[in-house]
Write a protein that holds these residues in place. Structure first.
Motif, PDB file in Angstrom:
ATOM      1  N   ALA A   1     -19.751  17.629  17.806  1.00 62.73           N
ATOM      2  CA  ALA A   1     -20.645  17.943  18.918  1.00 62.73           C
ATOM      3  C   ALA A   1     -21.650  19.025  18.517  1.00 62.73           C
ATOM      4  O   ALA A   1     -21.453  19.751  17.531  1.00 62.73           O
ATOM      5  CB  ALA A   1     -19.823  18.411  20.123  1.00 62.73           C
ATOM      6  N   PRO A   2     -22.742  19.173  19.259  1.00 64.45           N
ATOM      7  CA  PRO A   2     -23.719  20.227  18.963  1.00 64.45           C
ATOM      8  C   PRO A   2     -23.070  21.604  18.855  1.00 64.45           C
ATOM      9  O   PRO A   2     -22.214  21.964  19.670  1.00 64.45           O
ATOM     10  CB  PRO A   2     -24.676  20.154  20.170  1.00 64.45           C
ATOM     11  N   ASP A   3     -23.455  22.332  17.800  1.00 64.57           N
ATOM     12  CA  ASP A   3     -22.969  23.684  17.501  1.00 64.57           C
ATOM     13  C   ASP A   3     -21.480  23.719  17.154  1.00 64.57           C
ATOM     14  O   ASP A   3     -20.881  24.801  17.098  1.00 64.57           O
ATOM     15  CB  ASP A   3     -23.232  24.626  18.683  1.00 64.57           C
ATOM     16  N   GLY A   4     -20.878  22.567  16.902  1.00 61.55           N
ATOM     17  CA  GLY A   4     -19.455  22.513  16.582  1.00 61.55           C
ATOM     18  C   GLY A   4     -19.173  22.798  15.113  1.00 61.55           C
ATOM     19  O   GLY A   4     -20.076  22.828  14.268  1.00 61.55           O
ATOM     20  N   ARG A   5     -17.902  23.000  14.816  1.00 62.38           N
ATOM     21  CA  ARG A   5     -17.421  23.196  13.460  1.00 62.38           C
ATOM     22  C   ARG A   5     -16.174  22.338  13.277  1.00 62.38           C
ATOM     23  O   ARG A   5     -15.204  22.479  14.017  1.00 62.38           O
ATOM     24  CB  ARG A   5     -17.071  24.675  13.186  1.00 62.38           C
ATOM     25  N   MET A   6     -16.215  21.446  12.295  1.00 65.39           N
ATOM     26  CA  MET A   6     -15.068  20.577  12.046  1.00 65.39           C
ATOM     27  C   MET A   6     -14.751  20.550  10.561  1.00 65.39           C
ATOM     28  O   MET A   6     -15.659  20.582   9.717  1.00 65.39           O
ATOM     29  CB  MET A   6     -15.323  19.150  12.539  1.00 65.39           C
ATOM     30  N   VAL A   7     -13.455  20.494  10.258  1.00 68.22           N
ATOM     31  CA  VAL A   7     -12.970  20.351   8.887  1.00 68.22           C
ATOM     32  C   VAL A   7     -12.112  19.100   8.836  1.00 68.22           C
ATOM     33  O   VAL A   7     -11.135  18.973   9.578  1.00 68.22           O
ATOM     34  CB  VAL A   7     -12.142  21.575   8.450  1.00 68.22           C
ATOM     35  N   LEU A   8     -12.468  18.169   7.947  1.00 71.70           N
ATOM     36  CA  LEU A   8     -11.686  16.960   7.736  1.00 71.70           C
ATOM     37  C   LEU A   8     -11.110  16.995   6.339  1.00 71.70           C
ATOM     38  O   LEU A   8     -11.829  17.182   5.351  1.00 71.70           O
ATOM     39  CB  LEU A   8     -12.558  15.712   7.896  1.00 71.70           C
ATOM     40  N   THR A   9      -9.800  16.821   6.240  1.00 75.62           N
ATOM     41  CA  THR A   9      -9.134  16.774   4.946  1.00 75.62           C
ATOM     42  C   THR A   9      -8.084  15.675   4.989  1.00 75.62           C
ATOM     43  O   THR A   9      -7.979  14.943   5.974  1.00 75.62           O
ATOM     44  CB  THR A   9      -8.516  18.136   4.589  1.00 75.62           C
ATOM     45  N   THR A  10      -7.325  15.526   3.920  1.00 80.07           N
ATOM     46  CA  THR A  10      -6.273  14.516   3.858  1.00 80.07           C
ATOM     47  C   THR A  10      -4.937  15.177   3.569  1.00 80.07           C
ATOM     48  O   THR A  10      -4.871  16.264   2.990  1.00 80.07           O
ATOM     49  CB  THR A  10      -6.568  13.464   2.779  1.00 80.07           C
ATOM     50  N   GLN A  11      -3.868  14.479   3.955  1.00 77.65           N
ATOM     51  CA  GLN A  11      -2.531  15.043   3.773  1.00 77.65           C
ATOM     52  C   GLN A  11      -2.160  15.161   2.307  1.00 77.65           C
ATOM     53  O   GLN A  11      -1.444  16.082   1.910  1.00 77.65           O
ATOM     54  CB  GLN A  11      -1.513  14.161   4.497  1.00 77.65           C
ATOM     55  N   ALA A  12      -2.635  14.241   1.500  1.00 78.87           N
ATOM     56  CA  ALA A  12      -2.289  14.214   0.077  1.00 78.87           C
ATOM     57  C   ALA A  12      -3.387  13.484  -0.676  1.00 78.87           C
ATOM     58  O   ALA A  12      -4.350  12.982  -0.079  1.00 78.87           O
ATOM     59  CB  ALA A  12      -0.944  13.514  -0.122  1.00 78.87           C
ATOM     60  N   CYS A  13      -3.249  13.424  -1.992  1.00 81.08           N
ATOM     61  CA  CYS A  13      -4.167  12.624  -2.785  1.00 81.08           C
ATOM     62  C   CYS A  13      -4.008  11.149  -2.405  1.00 81.08           C
ATOM     63  O   CYS A  13      -2.888  10.676  -2.222  1.00 81.08           O
ATOM     64  CB  CYS A  13      -3.877  12.798  -4.277  1.00 81.08           C
ATOM     65  N   GLU A  14      -5.121  10.448  -2.284  1.00 80.41           N
ATOM     66  CA  GLU A  14      -5.055   9.006  -2.045  1.00 80.41           C
ATOM     67  C   GLU A  14      -4.789   8.306  -3.375  1.00 80.41           C
ATOM     68  O   GLU A  14      -5.445   8.603  -4.376  1.00 80.41           O
ATOM     69  CB  GLU A  14      -6.363   8.503  -1.437  1.00 80.41           C
ATOM     70  N   ARG A  15      -3.840   7.383  -3.380  1.00 73.47           N
ATOM     71  CA  ARG A  15      -3.477   6.664  -4.595  1.00 73.47           C
ATOM     72  C   ARG A  15      -3.979   5.231  -4.511  1.00 73.47           C
ATOM     73  O   ARG A  15      -3.702   4.542  -3.538  1.00 73.47           O
ATOM     74  CB  ARG A  15      -1.961   6.698  -4.793  1.00 73.47           C
ATOM     75  N   ILE A  16      -4.689   4.807  -5.547  1.00 72.17           N
ATOM     76  CA  ILE A  16      -5.193   3.447  -5.619  1.00 72.17           C
ATOM     77  C   ILE A  16      -4.399   2.726  -6.716  1.00 72.17           C
ATOM     78  O   ILE A  16      -4.538   3.026  -7.903  1.00 72.17           O
ATOM     79  CB  ILE A  16      -6.700   3.406  -5.933  1.00 72.17           C
ATOM     80  N   TYR A  17      -3.547   1.792  -6.290  1.00 71.91           N
ATOM     81  CA  TYR A  17      -2.617   1.152  -7.207  1.00 71.91           C
ATOM     82  C   TYR A  17      -3.225  -0.089  -7.858  1.00 71.91           C
ATOM     83  O   TYR A  17      -4.278  -0.584  -7.448  1.00 71.91           O
ATOM     84  CB  TYR A  17      -1.333   0.775  -6.463  1.00 71.91           C
ATOM     85  N   ARG A  18      -2.506  -0.604  -8.838  1.00 69.48           N
ATOM     86  CA  ARG A  18      -2.919  -1.805  -9.562  1.00 69.48           C
ATOM     87  C   ARG A  18      -3.238  -2.940  -8.585  1.00 69.48           C
ATOM     88  O   ARG A  18      -2.502  -3.183  -7.623  1.00 69.48           O
ATOM     89  CB  ARG A  18      -1.788  -2.236 -10.501  1.00 69.48           C
ATOM     90  N   SER A  19      -4.325  -3.634  -8.834  1.00 69.65           N
ATOM     91  CA  SER A  19      -4.725  -4.739  -7.982  1.00 69.65           C
ATOM     92  C   SER A  19      -4.462  -6.061  -8.694  1.00 69.65           C
ATOM     93  O   SER A  19      -4.732  -6.206  -9.893  1.00 69.65           O
ATOM     94  CB  SER A  19      -6.212  -4.637  -7.636  1.00 69.65           C
ATOM     95  N   ILE A  20      -3.950  -7.028  -7.925  1.00 68.38           N
ATOM     96  CA  ILE A  20      -3.789  -8.376  -8.469  1.00 68.38           C
ATOM     97  C   ILE A  20      -4.796  -9.328  -7.824  1.00 68.38           C
ATOM     98  O   ILE A  20      -4.685 -10.550  -7.960  1.00 68.38           O
ATOM     99  CB  ILE A  20      -2.352  -8.897  -8.280  1.00 68.38           C
TER     100      ILE A  20
END
Length: 286
Positions: free
Chosen positions: A85-104
């Motif tokens: 929102a106007p004049d707001g302050r927000m911090v977005l983070t993640t709980q852990a590292c995102e893991r991208i696994y082997r794709s088939i």
């Protein structure tokens, strides 16, 4: 873990064909201003996307994005969105590292859309993304800024796990950023890794490093950006691992390192300086 399961189907005179399960997640959050602090207005979460709001000691609203599937592989999809929102302050983070696994088959897809209203600031601070061997990731982030809005954003990539001695030489990445102010494009970049040795070892590319990050700060004005860069000169090491440049309202920082831990130690002081909340989320503390 929430996944989308599809029923196996058959064809004439053939054995059943098993359709693989895929993770799906959609999460969104918006804010409002009340009593001089940024508060939650709306929150939406579906599938494997969850959002949690830890208690903090600042006027900013901190939100933690969680993928309960535990990682992504080919065909998985995540969608995140946030509005400040106007004049707001927000911090977005993640709980852990995102893991991208082997794709088939196919790539994992992550799409993020962020909106920052007039006079507001957003810290987009996801923890590192780890690309495993034979992984494929298509990621896009779109950010809309209003007049006087500012942004600090980071995306860090680790090629394999340090402790396992992995290099993930065949990992593939497509990463696209588009940032606009009042609809006018002010920053665009695309990162592409195809898993070739030239990318890994080229002096103008990764130079043999396994961890890299882009930090972007959009200031309310060019004067604010130049002042930020001047203050950063005191915390930037002069050893070729990191470089910064300012152009108008944009401050862009690129960092390279051999390990994820070394990369984090390199960028944490910079993020702390650029954070609009005055401090980093506890999840970022070493």
């Amino acid at each position: 873990m929430t996944i989308v399961a599809e029923t196996p189907f058959t064809t004439a005179n053939a054995d059943p064909i098993q359709v693989l399960q895929r993770a799906r997640g959609v999460g969104g959050i918006s804010t409002l201003q009340r009593d001089g602090a940024t508060r939650l207005a709306t929150l939406y979460q579906d599938g494997c996307a969850k959002i949690r709001l830890p208690h903090t000691h600042t006027a900013a609203l901190e939100a933690v994005l969680i993928n309960t599937a535990g990682g992504l592989t080919g065909g998985d999809r995540m969608n995140w969105s946030a509005e400040v929102a106007p004049d707001g302050r927000m911090v977005l983070t993640t709980q852990a590292c995102e893991r991208i696994y082997r794709s088939i088959g196919g790539a994992a897809t992550v799409e993020t859309r962020l909106s920052v209203a007039a006079g507001a600031h957003l810290d987009w601070l996801p923890q590192e993304t780890i690309l495993f061997a034979a992984s494929r990731l298509d990621r896009r982030i779109d950010i809309d800024l209003a007049d006087g809005a500012s942004l600090t954003a980071v995306e860090a990539i680790l090629l394999g796990r340090d402790a396992m001695g992995e290099a993930a030489l065949d990992a593939q990445l497509r990463d696209n950023w588009r940032i606009r102010r009042n609809g006018r494009l002010i920053h665009a970049e695309a990162t592409r890794l195809d898993g070739t040795l030239a990318e890994r070892n080229g002096l103008s590319l990764l130079d043999g490093r396994r961890a890299f990050a882009t930090l972007l700060h959009i200031a309310p004005s060019p004067e604010h950006c130049a002042a930020r860069l001047a203050r950063l000169r005191d915390v930037l090491p002069d050893d070729g691992r990191i470089a910064a440049s300012a152009n108008g309202e944009r401050l862009v920082i690129r960092a390279l390192s051999q390990t994820g831990l070394a990369l984090r130690r390199l960028i944490v002081p910079i993020l702390a300086e650029l954070s609009g909340a005055g401090s980093l989320p506890r999840l970022w503390h070493l």
